[in-house]
Design a protein around this motif. Structure first.
Motif, PDB file in Angstrom:
ATOM      1  N   LEU A  89      -5.321   9.768  38.219  1.00 50.55           N
ATOM      2  CA  LEU A  89      -5.767  10.268  36.912  1.00 50.55           C
ATOM      3  C   LEU A  89      -5.395  11.731  36.708  1.00 50.55           C
ATOM      4  O   LEU A  89      -5.105  12.160  35.581  1.00 50.55           O
ATOM      5  N   LYS A  90      -5.394  12.505  37.794  1.00 54.11           N
ATOM      6  CA  LYS A  90      -4.953  13.904  37.686  1.00 54.11           C
ATOM      7  C   LYS A  90      -3.493  13.953  37.251  1.00 54.11           C
ATOM      8  O   LYS A  90      -3.113  14.728  36.356  1.00 54.11           O
ATOM      9  N   HIS A  91      -2.669  13.108  37.856  1.00 55.41           N
ATOM     10  CA  HIS A  91      -1.254  13.076  37.487  1.00 55.41           C
ATOM     11  C   HIS A  91      -1.060  12.533  36.076  1.00 55.41           C
ATOM     12  O   HIS A  91      -0.168  12.982  35.358  1.00 55.41           O
ATOM     13  N   ALA A  92      -1.911  11.574  35.676  1.00 55.63           N
ATOM     14  CA  ALA A  92      -1.821  11.047  34.313  1.00 55.63           C
ATOM     15  C   ALA A  92      -2.058  12.162  33.301  1.00 55.63           C
ATOM     16  O   ALA A  92      -1.357  12.256  32.286  1.00 55.63           O
ATOM     17  N   ALA A  93      -3.054  13.000  33.573  1.00 54.14           N
ATOM     18  CA  ALA A  93      -3.325  14.133  32.683  1.00 54.14           C
ATOM     19  C   ALA A  93      -2.143  15.084  32.641  1.00 54.14           C
ATOM     20  O   ALA A  93      -1.761  15.590  31.577  1.00 54.14           O
ATOM     21  N   GLY A  94      -1.552  15.329  33.805  1.00 50.98           N
ATOM     22  CA  GLY A  94      -0.394  16.209  33.858  1.00 50.98           C
ATOM     23  C   GLY A  94       0.775  15.669  33.067  1.00 50.98           C
ATOM     24  O   GLY A  94       1.469  16.420  32.355  1.00 50.98           O
ATOM     25  N   ARG A  95       0.997  14.357  33.165  1.00 54.24           N
ATOM     26  CA  ARG A  95       2.099  13.747  32.403  1.00 54.24           C
ATOM     27  C   ARG A  95       1.854  13.858  30.899  1.00 54.24           C
ATOM     28  O   ARG A  95       2.787  14.067  30.112  1.00 54.24           O
ATOM     29  N   LEU A  96       0.589  13.711  30.502  1.00 54.67           N
ATOM     30  CA  LEU A  96       0.262  13.856  29.086  1.00 54.67           C
ATOM     31  C   LEU A  96       0.464  15.287  28.611  1.00 54.67           C
ATOM     32  O   LEU A  96       0.902  15.527  27.481  1.00 54.67           O
ATOM     33  N   GLN A  97       0.135  16.231  29.459  1.00 55.25           N
ATOM     34  CA  GLN A  97       0.302  17.645  29.082  1.00 55.25           C
ATOM     35  C   GLN A  97       1.766  17.983  28.856  1.00 55.25           C
ATOM     36  O   GLN A  97       2.090  18.896  28.100  1.00 55.25           O
ATOM     37  N   GLU A  98       2.650  17.240  29.507  1.00 56.74           N
ATOM     38  CA  GLU A  98       4.084  17.496  29.348  1.00 56.74           C
ATOM     39  C   GLU A  98       4.637  16.923  28.047  1.00 56.74           C
ATOM     40  O   GLU A  98       5.745  17.269  27.645  1.00 56.74           O
ATOM     41  N   ALA A  99       3.873  16.032  27.419  1.00 57.15           N
ATOM     42  CA  ALA A  99       4.369  15.402  26.186  1.00 57.15           C
ATOM     43  C   ALA A  99       4.500  16.436  25.074  1.00 57.15           C
ATOM     44  O   ALA A  99       3.672  17.343  24.939  1.00 57.15           O
ATOM     45  N   ARG A 102       9.941   7.941  30.198  1.00 58.90           N
ATOM     46  CA  ARG A 102      10.703   8.437  31.343  1.00 58.90           C
ATOM     47  C   ARG A 102      10.526   7.494  32.525  1.00 58.90           C
ATOM     48  O   ARG A 102       9.413   7.145  32.900  1.00 58.90           O
ATOM     49  N   HIS A 103      11.639   7.124  33.145  1.00 58.68           N
ATOM     50  CA  HIS A 103      11.580   6.200  34.279  1.00 58.68           C
ATOM     51  C   HIS A 103      10.811   6.807  35.446  1.00 58.68           C
ATOM     52  O   HIS A 103      10.076   6.089  36.146  1.00 58.68           O
ATOM     53  N   ASP A 104      10.963   8.116  35.667  1.00 61.89           N
ATOM     54  CA  ASP A 104      10.256   8.729  36.791  1.00 61.89           C
ATOM     55  C   ASP A 104       8.745   8.684  36.584  1.00 61.89           C
ATOM     56  O   ASP A 104       7.981   8.468  37.536  1.00 61.89           O
ATOM     57  N   PHE A 105       8.289   8.848  35.338  1.00 67.05           N
ATOM     58  CA  PHE A 105       6.872   8.708  35.044  1.00 67.05           C
ATOM     59  C   PHE A 105       6.414   7.281  35.360  1.00 67.05           C
ATOM     60  O   PHE A 105       5.390   7.068  36.011  1.00 67.05           O
ATOM     61  N   PHE A 106       7.204   6.343  34.877  1.00 67.62           N
ATOM     62  CA  PHE A 106       6.825   4.942  35.011  1.00 67.62           C
ATOM     63  C   PHE A 106       6.724   4.542  36.478  1.00 67.62           C
ATOM     64  O   PHE A 106       5.773   3.874  36.899  1.00 67.62           O
ATOM     65  N   GLU A 107       7.699   4.962  37.257  1.00 68.34           N
ATOM     66  CA  GLU A 107       7.702   4.611  38.669  1.00 68.34           C
ATOM     67  C   GLU A 107       6.574   5.317  39.411  1.00 68.34           C
ATOM     68  O   GLU A 107       5.969   4.753  40.333  1.00 68.34           O
ATOM     69  N   ALA A 108       6.250   6.539  38.999  1.00 72.81           N
ATOM     70  CA  ALA A 108       5.144   7.263  39.622  1.00 72.81           C
ATOM     71  C   ALA A 108       3.830   6.530  39.419  1.00 72.81           C
ATOM     72  O   ALA A 108       3.014   6.400  40.347  1.00 72.81           O
ATOM     73  N   VAL A 109       3.613   6.028  38.205  1.00 78.24           N
ATOM     74  CA  VAL A 109       2.387   5.279  37.919  1.00 78.24           C
ATOM     75  C   VAL A 109       2.303   4.036  38.796  1.00 78.24           C
ATOM     76  O   VAL A 109       1.243   3.719  39.358  1.00 78.24           O
ATOM     77  N   ARG A 110       3.415   3.350  38.917  1.00 80.13           N
ATOM     78  CA  ARG A 110       3.430   2.135  39.734  1.00 80.13           C
ATOM     79  C   ARG A 110       3.063   2.461  41.189  1.00 80.13           C
ATOM     80  O   ARG A 110       2.254   1.755  41.812  1.00 80.13           O
ATOM     81  N   GLN A 111       3.640   3.510  41.716  1.00 77.37           N
ATOM     82  CA  GLN A 111       3.344   3.892  43.094  1.00 77.37           C
ATOM     83  C   GLN A 111       1.883   4.322  43.258  1.00 77.37           C
ATOM     84  O   GLN A 111       1.243   4.012  44.278  1.00 77.37           O
ATOM     85  N   GLU A 112       1.353   5.009  42.257  1.00 79.17           N
ATOM     86  CA  GLU A 112      -0.043   5.447  42.323  1.00 79.17           C
ATOM     87  C   GLU A 112      -0.991   4.256  42.332  1.00 79.17           C
ATOM     88  O   GLU A 112      -1.977   4.228  43.064  1.00 79.17           O
ATOM     89  N   HIS A 113      -0.709   3.267  41.496  1.00 78.06           N
ATOM     90  CA  HIS A 113      -1.528   2.052  41.468  1.00 78.06           C
ATOM     91  C   HIS A 113      -1.516   1.359  42.831  1.00 78.06           C
ATOM     92  O   HIS A 113      -2.561   0.951  43.352  1.00 78.06           O
TER      93      HIS A 113
END
Length: 248
Positions: free
Chosen positions: A219-229, A185-196
């Motif tokens: 890392l909290k958001h990373a866990a959340g994104r994984l939970q959505e998988a 998902r592009h929104d996931f990808f862009e979120a990671v970039r902004q977080e970094h």
């Protein structure tokens, strides 16, 4: 004689576990030479890549030592390596994220107070490398790990750096799965970039509390994104051939 292995899932894990058991049980004692790569390939019925990955895991766990031109030898017994087993890939990756959240939050806190201009330059280069990898159609897992390692290294805390290196391969595996998820998902990808970039901005500003918060939030958001998988993603993740039980 070792038995042949069958099945597509994480063969390197199984080879490493089998050889580790041979060492832990004493059937392979201190100073013993492991079978050659060719012998292991033939005995186990796996590829050279699988054997090499398994030996690498044993080496980084301190169980064996490759000697140039001589082979791989069992090391003297020491403190038992960390048990990194988990019930399944999803549980393991989420546990990795929890560990990263605690460790990398503190690393970012310290980096904000200790990073040199050279350290900051390496962090910026690491983020640029992630973008370049993605632009080339790659997952960017190695580049992602390099960014987080650069933060740890900037702390000057040798114990922290050694811990990150020890856990490096299992962290890489977790990052590889999270990035595979985020690439869907592009929104996931862009979120990671902004977080970094938020982590780096806080470190560059010398704001330790903000850096810690940014790293933990990432890392909290990373866990959340994984939970959505969905279940399909986790089934595919089992076939990524990632190493979830070893260190670099």
């Amino acid at each position: 004689m070792l038995s042949k292995l069958t099945g597509p899932v994480r063969l390197a894990d199984r080879v490493a576990a089998m050889l580790s058991e041979e060492i832990e049980s004493g059937r392979l004692a201190e100073g013993d030479k492991l079978p050659t790569e060719v012998q292991l390939v033939k005995q186990l019925g796996v590829s050279r890549t699988v054997v090499r990955e398994a030996i690498s895991r044993l080496r980084n766990a301190g169980l064996v030592e490759p000697r140039q031109g001589l082979g791989v030898y069992v090391m003297p017994r020491r403190t038992r390596p960390l048990d990194l087993e988990a019930a399944d890939t999803k549980a393991k990756v989420l546990q990795i994220v929890e560990v990263r959240r605690a460790m990398e939050g503190e690393a970012a806190f310290l980096a904000a107070t200790r990073a040199t201009p050279e350290d900051l330059a390496r962090m910026r280069q690491a983020l640029a490398a992630i973008d370049a990898a993605v632009a080339a159609g790659e997952e960017g897992a190695d580049e992602d790990l390099a960014f987080h390692r650069s933060i740890a290294e900037s702390t000057g805390n040798t114990v922290l750096v050694s811990t990150v290196r020890y856990l490096g391969e299992v962290l890489r595996s977790g990052i590889r799965v999270t990035r595979a998820n985020e690439a869907r998902r592009h929104d996931f990808f862009e979120a990671v970039r902004q977080e970094h970039h938020a982590i780096l901005a806080a470190i560059e500003a010398g704001d330790a509390e903000a850096a810690r918060a940014a790293a933990r939030r990432h890392l909290k958001h990373a866990a959340g994104r994984l939970q959505e998988a969905d279940d399909r993603f986790w089934t595919e993740a089992e076939e990524l051939d990632v190493d979830l039980d070893a260190t670099p």
